[in-house]
Design an enzyme around this catalytic site. Structure first.
Site, PDB file in Angstrom:
ATOM      1  N   LYS A 196       0.755  -1.287   0.046  1.00  0.00           N
ATOM      2  CA  LYS A 196       0.139  -0.472   0.001  1.00  0.00           C
ATOM      3  C   LYS A 196       1.139   0.809  -0.269  1.00  0.00           C
ATOM      4  CE  LYS A 196      -3.436   2.061   2.424  1.00  0.00           C
ATOM      5  NZ  LYS A 196      -4.478   2.362   3.798  1.00  0.00           N
TER       6      LYS A 196
ATOM      7  N   GLU B 119      10.447  -4.676   4.752  1.00  0.00           N
ATOM      8  CA  GLU B 119      10.550  -5.919   4.065  1.00  0.00           C
ATOM      9  C   GLU B 119       9.789  -6.366   2.764  1.00  0.00           C
ATOM     10  OE1 GLU B 119       8.839  -4.760   6.802  1.00  0.00           O
ATOM     11  OE2 GLU B 119       8.379  -6.740   8.849  1.00  0.00           O
TER      12      GLU B 119
ATOM     13  N   GLY C 112      -4.902  -1.279   4.839  1.00  0.00           N
ATOM     14  CA  GLY C 112      -4.075  -2.494   4.575  1.00  0.00           C
ATOM     15  C   GLY C 112      -4.753  -4.227   4.661  1.00  0.00           C
ATOM     16  N   ARG C 113      -5.565  -4.348   6.015  1.00  0.00           N
ATOM     17  CA  ARG C 113      -6.248  -6.046   6.446  1.00  0.00           C
ATOM     18  C   ARG C 113      -7.888  -5.767   5.535  1.00  0.00           C
ATOM     19  NH1 ARG C 113      -4.474  -2.243  10.102  1.00  0.00           N
ATOM     20  NH2 ARG C 113      -6.312  -0.986  11.492  1.00  0.00           N
TER      21      ARG C 113
ATOM     22  N   GLU D  40      -5.086  -6.319  14.944  1.00  0.00           N
ATOM     23  CA  GLU D  40      -4.565  -4.935  14.386  1.00  0.00           C
ATOM     24  C   GLU D  40      -5.657  -3.485  14.111  1.00  0.00           C
ATOM     25  OE1 GLU D  40      -2.541  -3.881  10.029  1.00  0.00           O
ATOM     26  OE2 GLU D  40      -0.628  -4.351  11.367  1.00  0.00           O
TER      27      GLU D  40
ATOM     28  N   HIS E 104      -6.827 -32.455  17.865  1.00  0.00           N
ATOM     29  CA  HIS E 104      -5.772 -34.158  18.550  1.00  0.00           C
ATOM     30  C   HIS E 104      -4.040 -33.050  19.032  1.00  0.00           C
ATOM     31  CE1 HIS E 104      -7.860 -37.106  16.863  1.00  0.00           C
ATOM     32  NE2 HIS E 104      -7.542 -36.834  16.304  1.00  0.00           N
TER      33      HIS E 104
ATOM     34  N   LYS F  47       9.542  -0.399  14.111  1.00  0.00           N
ATOM     35  CA  LYS F  47       9.859  -0.540  12.690  1.00  0.00           C
ATOM     36  C   LYS F  47      10.681   0.727  12.886  1.00  0.00           C
ATOM     37  CE  LYS F  47       5.567  -0.836   9.719  1.00  0.00           C
ATOM     38  NZ  LYS F  47       5.068   0.092   9.368  1.00  0.00           N
TER      39      LYS F  47
END
Ligand code: F6P
Length: 545
Positions: free
Chosen positions: A206, A212, A268-269, A354, A385, A509
């Site tokens: 975005k 990253e 973004g999400r 977030e 399990h 960051k």
């Protein structure tokens, strides 16, 4: 104007109701044979059974009153109309515009939002068709066989989750891979075995400023150019981008003709249904992607139109409020009985946590209640399990959402047994066991020695919501995502927080940038660190050859 939820009469009622004790599910079902029917609602193709939750009509009534008292409906309408409800970033919140049908009217800050959305969608669709048909060729003239999406957070989790979920709809001959982590292992492993001549990269960011993603994009660009002997024009044929910052895309060297935009009013999400989903469009095709968008839109309409008493996202959000703020739940499990949804919980973690992991209200004052619970989960039956023991017999209250579809992606038989039926029997059994448990008398009746009876008792009364759908189609996946988006919104409105900013990710960051020179051995930068961080960096430096 924000209303502190804890000052409302509804909050007081809910506090009293919680203190009086939650309904016992065995009794509630015995006394009201219509409970399951009364508390099951349809939203689009989603069939949602809320009856195994720890509520009665008084609790539900008070929750709905609470929602009205804090202005949930007004806030929802403000969001859908494009008002700047993201106050700390002064932005509209309009992921719902991404799935409006063409021609719908919605102006945002003087712009025709739906027109803009469809203009970009058409470009994404045309591009995807070129890749799918083989018309789009790499620098050496070969067709694309692998699409690598480079992105992180919302620019990764949605596309990868949906790509996994919609596996049966993928086109043969094109594989997608997803590089997100700055751990070089991720790029190294995802690039392994790929042929640069047949690989297309989508840089999805975005902001186009994420460390990253830009680092991985540069790694991949070098890998491509090395692999293609620095072929001229290679980047233009093998790199496209998705971003709101098209100037930065161009500065990176990607042809603006191969860049797909979106808008600052898409978080973004909340962006898998924007051009951020380009890898998915290539995988499943424009027609299926349009069905995916239509699925979201179905639930948007439901959320906008239905009264709160029958509004599934609103009710599920309110149930979460009941569990978190009145019954002390700290986590919420999401348990898909669909292997294809194996990344769904990871996706929801960003969406919910977030969004609602906040400690101040819209007006900057501290929140007056607990906010954002921890979301987690794994597909059934694997989870059975592993961690279900704690859900069944542990001391913590863990509301769970169970999700299943009637028709499997791969119908398989084990002799006479339909394996999907075996799978679904587990889904039904778990929600039943959690709700109704097993009493000491029932355990004794099985001949259990008295000394181990307590260990074999299931208290029951452990709340679950069951969500079913006919099949995991693109539309149903869109409906599921929109459902959780609006649940998250509902909770944020009750708490009075801005669910659409994410300042909490910034400090780490900034510090990473400051610490990078220290890690590289800069003495002055090392000296600035606290003793613990300094010692950790020292450990690293001593162990690096
Ligand atoms: O750091 C968090 C975050 O900003 C998320 O909200 C976002 O989805 C992710 O980083 C990636 O951001 P971008 O798409 O701008 O690269």
């Amino acid at each position: 104007m924000t209303v502190d939820p804890t000052t409302t009469p509804a909050w007081e009622r809910l506090t009293d109701l919680a203190a009086a004790g939650t309904p016992d599910l065995r009794t509630a079902f015995d006394e009201d044979p219509a409970r399951a029917e009364r508390l099951t609602f349809d939203a689009g193709d989603l069939h949602v059974d809320l009856s195994k939750n720890l509520v009665d009509d008084s609790v539900l009534g008070a929750l709905v009153d609470l929602a009205r008292a804090v202005g949930l409906e007004e806030r929802r309408d403000a969001m859908l109309a494009g008002e700047h409800i993201n106050v700390t970033e002064d932005r509209a919140v309009l992921h719902t515009a991404l799935r409006q049908p063409p021609g719908a009217q919605l102006e945002v800050d003087g712009q025709d939002a739906v027109g803009d959305v469809h203009a970009v969608l058409q470009r994404v669709y045309a591009f995807a068709e070129q890749v799918r048909s083989g018309q789009w060729r790499g620098a050496t003239g070969e067709r694309i066989r692998t699409v690598v999406n480079i992105g992180i957070g919302g620019s990764d989790l949605g596309p990868v989750m949906a790509y996994e979920a919609l596996k049966p709809y993928r086109q043969d001959g094109i594989e997608c891979r997803f590089i997100s982590n700055i751990d070089p292992t991720d790029a190294a492993e995802k690039l392994s075995g790929l042929d640069p001549a047949t690989t297309l990269f989508i840089v999805a960011s975005k902001t186009f400023g994420t460390l990253e993603t830009l680092t991985n994009a540069r790694l991949c660009r070098s890998w491509l150019l090395d692999g293609l002997d620095q072929a001229p024009g290679a980047v233009a044929r093998h790199f496209v981008a998705v971003s709101t910052a098209l100037d930065k895309v161009e500065a990176f060297g990607i042809d603006p003709a191969n860049a797909f935009g979106f808008w600052d009013w898409v978080g973004g999400r909340y962006s898998v249904d924007s051009a951020i989903g380009t890898s998915l469009v290539i995988a499943i095709g424009p027609e299926r992607f349009a069905e995916f968008l239509a699925g979201f839109h179905t639930i948007d309409d439901h959320f906008r139109e239905l009264p709160l008493e029958r509004n599934v996202p609103a009710l599920m959000g309110l149930l979460n409020i009941w569990y978190v703020n009145f019954l002390g739940a700290q986590t919420h499990a999401v348990l898909p009985y669909a292997q294809s949804l194996h990344r769904f919980a990871a996706y929801l973690q960003q969406l919910t946590m977030e969004s609602n992991g906040k400690g101040v209200r819209w007006d900057g004052s501290p929140v007056t209640t607990d906010t954002g619970e921890v979301f987690w989960g794994e597909p059934g039956t694997n989870g059975q399990h592993a961690f279900y023991q704690l859900i069944h017999q542990g001391t913590r209250l863990i509301p769970c959402d169970f999700i299943a579809v009637a028709n499997p992606a791969y119908p398989l038989q084990d002799g006479d047994v339909d394996v999907h039926e075996l799978f679904l029997a587990n889904f039904f059994a778990q929600t039943k066991a959690l709700a109704f448990g097993k009493t000491a008398d029932e355990v004794r009746a099985e001949g259990t020695p008295e000394e181990i009876v307590p260990a074999r008792v299931f208290t029951g009364n452990r709340p679950t919501t069951s969500i079913m759908a006919p099949e995991l189609s693109p539309s149903v996946l869109g409906q599921l995502i929109a459902l959780y988006e609006h649940i998250t919104f509902t909770q944020g409105v009750i708490w009075g927080i801005d669910s659409f900013d994410q300042w909490g990710v910034e400090l780490g960051k900034q510090l990473a940038q400051q610490i990078t020179p220290a890690v590289a051995g800069d003495d002055a930068a090392i000296a600035q660190q606290d003793p613990s961080t300094r010692a950790l960096i020292d450990y690293y430096r001593r162990h690096r050859p």
